[in-house]
Design an enzyme around this catalytic site. Sequence first.
Site, PDB file in Angstrom:
ATOM      1  N   GLU A   1       0.678  -1.257   0.062  1.00 21.42           N
ATOM      2  CA  GLU A   1      -0.059   0.179  -0.017  1.00 21.42           C
ATOM      3  C   GLU A   1       0.835   1.121  -0.057  1.00 21.42           C
ATOM      4  OE1 GLU A   1      -3.165  -2.738   1.894  1.00 21.42           O
ATOM      5  OE2 GLU A   1      -1.275  -2.132   2.800  1.00 21.42           O
ATOM      6  N   THR A   2       0.258   2.211  -0.797  1.00 17.48           N
ATOM      7  CA  THR A   2       0.803   3.599  -0.386  1.00 17.48           C
ATOM      8  C   THR A   2      -0.199   4.391  -0.044  1.00 17.48           C
ATOM      9  OG1 THR A   2       2.405   3.059  -2.437  1.00 17.48           O
ATOM     10  CG2 THR A   2       1.754   5.504  -1.912  1.00 17.48           C
TER      11      THR A   2
END
Length: 297
Positions: A46-47
């Site tokens: 995830e970002t």
Amino acid sequence: MRRRFVTLDVFTQTRFAGNPLAVVLESDGLDKAGMQAIAREFNLAETVFVMQPSNQRHRAMLRIFTPMAELPFAGHPTIGTAVLLGCTSGYNLGEHDMVLEEAVGDVHCMVEAQGRERGRASFVLPRLPERTGEAVTASDAAAALSLTEDEIGFGVPSRWSAGVPAHFVPVRDLDAIGRAVPATSFEATFGKEGRAVVYLYCGQTAEPDHHFHARMFAPKLGIQEDPATGAAAAAFAGVVMDIAHPADGAHRFVIEQGYEMGRPSQIELGMTVDGGALTRATIGGAAIIVSDGHIEA
């Protein structure tokens, strides 16, 4: 435009363990396509993109992306971002609260910065876990995970959500869970009601003071395997209610994950039970800053 980013390892106190996370600061002005492109570039589970909150009493608004899609909520991005904000703007405040706005709703966090580079955080689940959709059979789950049916143990597969729906599959022991791998039938078996997110768990653990061992697969989200999955651990509170029937009061469980990947992670699941029902749950853990830099976007 040049934007600052920071990477952290989450659900660990040690660099190069836990679940890596990228956090892009000052993200206002980026559109969804731009955020998705950056998430693909980082290519982490995830970002997070940090923006000004809609309510000025809150700390920030977050948008969370895997390499393939946006998520309404996720645990390790919430913990990692809370620790980062605590370290960079409140490291001398001691233990304090903040509210992060996510698509799932307002997420109430407690943060304790332990200097400028590391800390701990926990958050109250914005939504208690609920059963959702149709569970798969033990035989189908085993085949889709390259296991035999007798290696599906101490319960039956189920499907729960605390913001992100996932299939939960009990596995007999550490040997079996270590050999699990998505088979060709994985997507057909688990992806009938959306992207296949599958969380395996067993009661045998690698470390004696932990309570559950877990693995998570979500190939269509761009996550072949996740080192630590806070959103799934949140929904797992519903599974714990089913299999353990905890008594009224406060309970704490430590879930270990990522050990097969060489990225050991520890997720703390807190549960409050009243009248035999789950009334409150929290996810907590540590995080440590690994790098920072700038990205042109």
